[in-house]
Design a protein around this motif. Structure first.
Motif: not given
Length: 243
Positions: A63-77
């Motif tokens: 198994v080899q998985i890459q996925y994104p984690a985003i940041s910068g949205l005003k709504d942190k929830k």
């Protein structure tokens, strides 16, 4: 000496003019060349993407998985919820593949490769494209695409029905537009029949993305509406046809 100073002054002015001219020329070419201007609003500056990964190599599976984690949205929830969904895409595939591999008595080594890219789109959207490859034995593996479209104004993942909230029959309309495209394709005589395209239905969880020009692209993976040899099928619906 005066002639030398004049030459230096001329070269200084000339060298400063060239970059400016090149920049203006580049801008002119960008505006005149189809497709080049789409990169202007490709990725909204407030969104940052950090790559996450997960690798596992066992006797019966890889198994080899890459996925994104985003940041910068005003709504942190909302940001936390979206990141959980993005991570879950790969982990769900991994759990299913590992379970199947454990119950397979053959010598096949199962494989899962999941990668992502950020796709050019139109503001205020943000599109993540997942490419997944799985091999579970046989002559070949299976490749699929999954698109996640974020609306940065509402901080949510869009579903197709949210684009047509005021149209109750949007599925029939989209299906009709797709069938018209199929009829115009070169291989329509061999592919357009009930056995192949009779199963073409717009689903509630339909795979789609939005282009930089605002067009809607509906995506059907291998074997969903046509034979494996036809590959992944995309149908682009122009923005004007959607209204």
């Amino acid at each position: 000496m005066a002639r030398k100073m004049a030459l230096i002054l001329f070269l200084s002015v000339f060298l400063n003019i060239i970059p400016c001219y090149a920049e203006e020329t580049s801008k002119e070419r960008t505006n005149d060349t189809p497709g080049t201007a789409i990169f202007v609003m490709a990725v909204p500056m407030e969104v940052q993407v950090e790559e996450q990964s997960n690798m596992q190599n066992e006797e019966k599976w890889h198994v080899q998985i890459q996925y994104p984690a985003i940041s910068g949205l005003k709504d942190k929830k909302a940001e936390k919820k979206i990141n959980a969904i993005l991570k879950k895409h790969g982990t769900d595939l991994q759990k299913k593949l590992v379970k199947e591999a454990k119950h397979d008595s053959s010598k096949n080594k199962y494989e899962l490769i999941s990668q992502y890219t950020i796709k050019e789109t139109k503001s205020p959207y943000f599109v993540i494209s997942f490419f997944d490859y799985q091999y579970k034995g046989g002559a070949h593996g299976l490749s699929t695409y999954k698109y996640v479209t974020l609306d940065l104004q509402t901080n949510r993942i869009l579903t197709l029905d949210q684009l047509f909230k005021d149209e109750a029959n949007y599925k029939d309309k989209l299906q009709g537009l797709i069938l018209k495209q199929i009829e115009k394709r070169a291989d329509a005589k061999t592919l357009l029949n009930d056995e192949i395209y009779g199963n073409l239905k717009i689903q509630d969880d339909q795979n789609f993305y939005i282009t930089p020009h605002g067009d809607l692209v509906l995506v059907f993976n291998l074997n969903e509406v046509a034979p494996y040899t036809s590959g992944t099928m995309e149908f682009s619906i122009s923005e004007k046809d959607l209204h």
